[in-house]
Enzyme design. Structure first.
Site, PDB file in Angstrom:
ATOM      1  N   GLU A 155     -38.442  -2.682 -11.987  1.00 35.76           N
ATOM      2  CA  GLU A 155     -39.072  -1.672 -11.135  1.00 35.76           C
ATOM      3  C   GLU A 155     -40.595  -1.743 -11.251  1.00 35.76           C
ATOM      4  OE1 GLU A 155     -35.530   1.729 -11.371  1.00 35.76           O
ATOM      5  OE2 GLU A 155     -37.258   1.827 -12.716  1.00 35.76           O
ATOM      6  N   ASP A 185     -39.656   2.246  -8.400  1.00 37.55           N
ATOM      7  CA  ASP A 185     -38.372   2.862  -8.061  1.00 37.55           C
ATOM      8  C   ASP A 185     -38.394   3.387  -6.630  1.00 37.55           C
ATOM      9  OD1 ASP A 185     -35.721   4.075  -8.719  1.00 37.55           O
ATOM     10  OD2 ASP A 185     -36.832   5.941  -8.474  1.00 37.55           O
TER      11      ASP A 185
END
Length: 204
Positions: A125, A54
């Site tokens: 992610e 992320d």
């Protein structure tokens, strides 16, 4: 995971891992890992990779948007927020054909979690993190991410352009190009407007 499954995932990602364990971990949900541990097996899950992925993804998207001409904090923040939504990442991830290789827990599969875009986005992610750790090179990670974001844009534009007849005049060609780009959900970060125009008109 079987070696042929790993190879298939790498081909679809267009990235070959030096350490295959990183890829396997990125595809392993916490529920699956817990089930394996209950059977006395060692298994690492993707959760910490999602945190790293992320953060890396945010940095790459901001840089990409700046290069695309976004020049204010508000415009960059708003567009980045749209692009990094897990639902959007999940849809892109699903289109890559890698979702069947995610290692879900039995309960997750029964609950239908395995098909949720937001959940697939979490694995996206984790994969970004795995590539970043494996490559040990920010520029390689950035290329990996940018290529994934640009691929659907390029393919969409080229597919739409190929549907046009050779007899269209210049104005019609430009109109078709505009319509194609308007329908593209990534037009604001797409640097292919001129490229698409060249594909259609043959100009240089």
């Amino acid at each position: 995971m079987k070696s042929e499954e790993i190879l298939t995932v790498e081909q679809r990602l267009n990235y070959t891992f030096k350490d295959k364990k990183l890829l396997i971990r990125a595809l392993t949900r916490k529920a699956f890992a817990q089930e394996q541990k209950q059977q006395g097996k060692s298994c690492e899950d993707q959760e910490v990779y999602r945190i790293l992925g992320d953060a890396v993804l945010k940095a790459i998207l901001v840089e990409m948007l700046i290069q695309q001409g976004y020049d204010s904090r508000e415009s960059i923040t708003n567009k980045k927020s749209d692009l990094e939504k897990r639902e959007n990442l999940g849809k892109m991830f699903e289109g890559m054909g890698i979702a069947p290789f995610i290692r879900f827990g039995i309960g997750e599969r029964k609950q239908g979690i395995s098909s949720q875009s937001s959940v697939l986005g979490e694995t996206f992610e984790a994969l970004v993190a795995a590539v970043h750790i494996d490559a040990r090179d920010y520029e390689k990670t950035k290329k990996f991410v940018v290529d994934l974001f640009n691929k659907p844009v390029l393919e969409s534009s080229k597919n739409r352009a190929s549907e046009q007849s050779s007899g269209l005049d210049e104005i019609s060609k430009i109109w078709m190009l505009t319509r194609a780009c308007d329908n593209c959900f990534q037009v604001d970060v797409c640097a292919t407007m001129r490229m698409c125009y060249f594909d259609i008109t043959g100009d240089d």
